[in-house]
Design a protein around this motif. Structure first.
Motif, PDB file in Angstrom:
ATOM      1  N   ASP A 143       0.819  -1.123   0.034  1.00 43.75           N
ATOM      2  CA  ASP A 143       0.016   0.064  -0.165  1.00 43.75           C
ATOM      3  C   ASP A 143       0.967   1.186  -0.141  1.00 43.75           C
ATOM      4  O   ASP A 143       0.288   2.244  -0.593  1.00 43.75           O
ATOM      5  CB  ASP A 143      -1.024   0.021   1.077  1.00 43.75           C
ATOM      6  CG  ASP A 143      -0.377  -0.111   2.596  1.00 43.75           C
ATOM      7  OD1 ASP A 143       0.716  -0.727   2.401  1.00 43.75           O
ATOM      8  OD2 ASP A 143      -0.842  -0.113   3.351  1.00 43.75           O
ATOM      9  N   LEU A 144       1.985   1.367   0.515  1.00 42.41           N
ATOM     10  CA  LEU A 144       2.835   2.428   0.647  1.00 42.41           C
ATOM     11  C   LEU A 144       3.663   2.642  -0.761  1.00 42.41           C
ATOM     12  O   LEU A 144       3.900   3.681  -1.175  1.00 42.41           O
ATOM     13  CB  LEU A 144       4.051   2.341   1.897  1.00 42.41           C
ATOM     14  CG  LEU A 144       3.489   2.382   3.243  1.00 42.41           C
ATOM     15  CD1 LEU A 144       4.648   2.298   4.208  1.00 42.41           C
ATOM     16  CD2 LEU A 144       2.729   3.704   3.265  1.00 42.41           C
ATOM     17  N   LEU A 155       0.991   4.231  -3.053  1.00 41.49           N
ATOM     18  CA  LEU A 155       1.034   5.740  -2.840  1.00 41.49           C
ATOM     19  C   LEU A 155       2.316   6.500  -3.148  1.00 41.49           C
ATOM     20  O   LEU A 155       2.431   7.428  -3.784  1.00 41.49           O
ATOM     21  CB  LEU A 155       0.537   5.833  -1.080  1.00 41.49           C
ATOM     22  CG  LEU A 155       0.511   7.259  -0.644  1.00 41.49           C
ATOM     23  CD1 LEU A 155      -0.609   7.913  -1.308  1.00 41.49           C
ATOM     24  CD2 LEU A 155       0.385   7.179   0.809  1.00 41.49           C
ATOM     25  N   LEU A 171      -1.592  13.949   2.182  1.00 39.83           N
ATOM     26  CA  LEU A 171      -0.855  12.884   2.010  1.00 39.83           C
ATOM     27  C   LEU A 171      -0.530  11.998   3.406  1.00 39.83           C
ATOM     28  O   LEU A 171      -0.785  10.949   3.588  1.00 39.83           O
ATOM     29  CB  LEU A 171       0.733  13.070   1.840  1.00 39.83           C
ATOM     30  CG  LEU A 171       1.689  12.019   1.575  1.00 39.83           C
ATOM     31  CD1 LEU A 171       1.392  11.023   0.588  1.00 39.83           C
ATOM     32  CD2 LEU A 171       2.914  12.545   1.075  1.00 39.83           C
ATOM     33  N   GLU A 200      -4.090  10.032   4.001  1.00 40.50           N
ATOM     34  CA  GLU A 200      -4.122   8.881   3.137  1.00 40.50           C
ATOM     35  C   GLU A 200      -3.101   7.634   3.859  1.00 40.50           C
ATOM     36  O   GLU A 200      -3.394   6.608   3.653  1.00 40.50           O
ATOM     37  CB  GLU A 200      -3.697   9.313   1.808  1.00 40.50           C
ATOM     38  CG  GLU A 200      -3.707   8.194   0.740  1.00 40.50           C
ATOM     39  CD  GLU A 200      -5.149   7.628   0.431  1.00 40.50           C
ATOM     40  OE1 GLU A 200      -5.403   6.482   0.646  1.00 40.50           O
ATOM     41  OE2 GLU A 200      -6.158   8.272   0.525  1.00 40.50           O
ATOM     42  N   SER A 201      -2.101   8.274   4.266  1.00 43.75           N
ATOM     43  CA  SER A 201      -1.181   7.395   4.765  1.00 43.75           C
ATOM     44  C   SER A 201      -1.449   6.561   6.095  1.00 43.75           C
ATOM     45  O   SER A 201      -0.807   5.643   6.191  1.00 43.75           O
ATOM     46  CB  SER A 201       0.366   7.799   4.716  1.00 43.75           C
ATOM     47  OG  SER A 201       0.438   8.857   5.630  1.00 43.75           O
ATOM     48  N   THR A 202      -2.432   7.307   6.662  1.00 46.02           N
ATOM     49  CA  THR A 202      -2.658   6.840   8.034  1.00 46.02           C
ATOM     50  C   THR A 202      -4.086   6.554   8.345  1.00 46.02           C
ATOM     51  O   THR A 202      -4.706   5.955   9.161  1.00 46.02           O
ATOM     52  CB  THR A 202      -2.489   8.044   9.192  1.00 46.02           C
ATOM     53  OG1 THR A 202      -3.495   9.222   8.571  1.00 46.02           O
ATOM     54  CG2 THR A 202      -1.395   8.469   9.450  1.00 46.02           C
ATOM     55  N   ARG A 242      -7.404   1.914   3.304  1.00 46.14           N
ATOM     56  CA  ARG A 242      -6.593   2.724   2.165  1.00 46.14           C
ATOM     57  C   ARG A 242      -7.329   2.917   0.813  1.00 46.14           C
ATOM     58  O   ARG A 242      -8.043   2.000   0.595  1.00 46.14           O
ATOM     59  CB  ARG A 242      -5.190   1.959   1.906  1.00 46.14           C
ATOM     60  CG  ARG A 242      -4.434   1.805   3.142  1.00 46.14           C
ATOM     61  CD  ARG A 242      -3.649   3.102   3.431  1.00 46.14           C
ATOM     62  NE  ARG A 242      -2.905   2.873   4.869  1.00 46.14           N
ATOM     63  CZ  ARG A 242      -1.688   2.660   4.835  1.00 46.14           C
ATOM     64  NH1 ARG A 242      -0.903   2.739   4.042  1.00 46.14           N
ATOM     65  NH2 ARG A 242      -0.987   2.683   6.099  1.00 46.14           N
TER      66      ARG A 242
END
Length: 123
Positions: A27-28, A31, A105, A108-110, A114
């Motif tokens: 997922d990272l 992104l 950002l 979205e990252s937390t 996702r």
């Protein structure tokens, strides 16, 4: 217009970042890949002073990520935390639209759910 040496350096950095992202959790990676592509595209016609700071910051990111990937490859995967805290003095240099982008950002990252519903091959 940028010379061939500069174009080559930018292209190398761009490709190296995408290669390093292959080692991130899926997922990272999704992104991060999209963010890198958008940022490099957005800065194609940036002023020379913006290009200088852009390259310095992305080189710093590359060095940090490369170190973290090597730690993960060395068997310390469970203890590796990808990324690093943003220094407050750098935050003061951001423009308002960059602050908004950084906030998006972070959101979205937390997220627990996702935007990217990606599964690794074979799973």
């Amino acid at each position: 217009m940028a010379g061939p040496a500069h174009v080559s350096r930018v292209r190398f950095l761009y490709k190296r970042l995408l290669v390093l992202h292959r080692f991130l959790p899926i997922d990272l990676r999704a992104l991060g890949d999209q963010y890198v592509k958008d940022e490099f595209r957005r800065h194609k016609s940036a002023s020379p002073e913006n290009v200088t700071s852009f390259m310095i910051e992305w080189e710093s990111y590359r060095e940090t990520l490369q170190t973290q990937v090597l730690q993960a490859a060395g068997g310390q995967l469970s203890s590796v935390k990808f990324g690093s805290p943003l220094q407050e003095d750098k935050l003061g240099n951001f423009q308002s639209d960059q602050i908004g982008q950084l906030y998006e950002l972070m959101l979205e990252s937390t997220k627990s759910s996702r935007q990217f519903d990606i599964q690794e091959d074979g799973k």
